[in-house]
Design an enzyme around this catalytic site. Structure first.
Site, PDB file in Angstrom:
ATOM      1  N   HIS A   1      25.515  23.520 133.106  1.00 44.53           N
ATOM      2  CA  HIS A   1      26.742  23.833 132.972  1.00 44.53           C
ATOM      3  C   HIS A   1      27.634  22.854 133.739  1.00 44.53           C
ATOM      4  O   HIS A   1      28.718  23.403 133.795  1.00 44.53           O
ATOM      5  CB  HIS A   1      27.136  24.709 132.085  1.00 44.53           C
ATOM      6  CG  HIS A   1      26.867  25.187 130.710  1.00 44.53           C
ATOM      7  ND1 HIS A   1      26.550  26.599 130.781  1.00 44.53           N
ATOM      8  CD2 HIS A   1      26.153  24.846 129.692  1.00 44.53           C
ATOM      9  CE1 HIS A   1      26.200  26.753 128.814  1.00 44.53           C
ATOM     10  NE2 HIS A   1      25.991  25.107 128.617  1.00 44.53           N
TER      11      HIS A   1
ATOM     12  N   SER B   1      22.216  35.939 126.640  1.00 45.27           N
ATOM     13  CA  SER B   1      21.885  36.610 125.113  1.00 45.27           C
ATOM     14  C   SER B   1      21.528  35.714 124.031  1.00 45.27           C
ATOM     15  O   SER B   1      21.632  35.489 122.932  1.00 45.27           O
ATOM     16  CB  SER B   1      23.161  36.975 124.719  1.00 45.27           C
ATOM     17  OG  SER B   1      24.550  36.212 124.756  1.00 45.27           O
TER      18      SER B   1
END
EC number: 2.3.1.286
Length: 245
Positions: A124, A195
């Protein structure tokens, strides 16, 4: 049920046995360095703003409300005093020991490199890199920190854009291809502090075909059922307990 000490002993044995390990990490790796997790109970998603963080951190919002974008970005996304924690440091040590081949991270804070890791794939982007959208002049973090409103290039006056992947923007193809290669060729994949809720990054796990899948995360993930070793504990504590080969 095994206690944390027994789980760490199993992780130690895996690390001692294999020397083609890839680490895939997310926000939970940096929370112990004081950088808030977007999706934890105390994260940005549970605070109140005029707009949701997903909206502010989108490409369209960056274009339509640049001043509001940069106000949020400076206040909530930049942590120049953050330091690498035990997880960052141990991964760098394991790379130097010839155990970890690559760190693939969803984080944008540069802490893996600060700890000494050399092969880091930033899915990212990074807050440490910024570019003028007109002339492509490079700027470091201080260009954003020391500016107000919309930061402008000192050479041509163009807008300085952080080299981070905003919502609605695609991931860098070269980085994705390298991540796929490392994961596909790895004997051990350690997933830590994530997650696995952010796609397409989380989908890269599908390319793993190695021997051992390890998941280290405080909360449950979609990959828990596939893990050869599941550790639900603080990732810094886990890696701090690992001995170098």
């Amino acid at each position: 049920m095994e206690n944390l000490k027994e789980q760490i002993q199993k992780l130690q044995k895996i690390i001692d046995t294999y020397d083609n390990i890839v680490f895939f990490g997310g926000a939970g790796v940096s929370t112990e360095s004081g950088i808030p997790d977007f999706r934890s109970v105390d994260g940005l998603y549970h605070q109140q703003y005029d707009y949701p963080p997903e909206t502010i951190l989108s490409h369209s919002f960056y274009r339509s409300h640049p001043e509001e974008f940069f106000r949020f970005y400076r206040n909530k996304m930049l942590f120049p005093k953050a330091q690498p924690n035990a997880a960052h440091k141990k991964l760098a040590e394991l790379e130097r020991a010839g155990k970890v081949r690559a760190v693939i991270t969803q984080n944008i804070d540069g802490l893996h490199q600060a700890a000494g890791s050399k092969t880091v794939l930033e899915l990212h982007g990074s807050v440490l890199r910024n570019y003028c959208e007109k002339c492509h002049q490079f700027y470091g973090l201080n260009a954003i920190l020391n500016s107000t409103g919309i930061p402008h290039c000192e050479k041509c006056g163009g807008t300085i854009k952080p080299d981070v992947v905003l919502y609605e923007e695609g991931l860098d193809e070269k980085t994705i291809n390298a991540a796929v290669r490392y994961i596909h060729e790895a004997d051990v994949l350690i997933i830590g502090g994530t997650s696995l809720a952010v796609y397409p990054a989380a989908g890269l796990i599908d390319y793993f075909q190695g021997d051992k899948l390890v998941v280290i995360n405080k909360s449950a993930t979609p990959r828990d059922k596939n893990a050869n070793l599941l550790i639900q504990g603080p990732i810094g504590e886990v890696f701090h307990s690992i001995q170098n080969p």
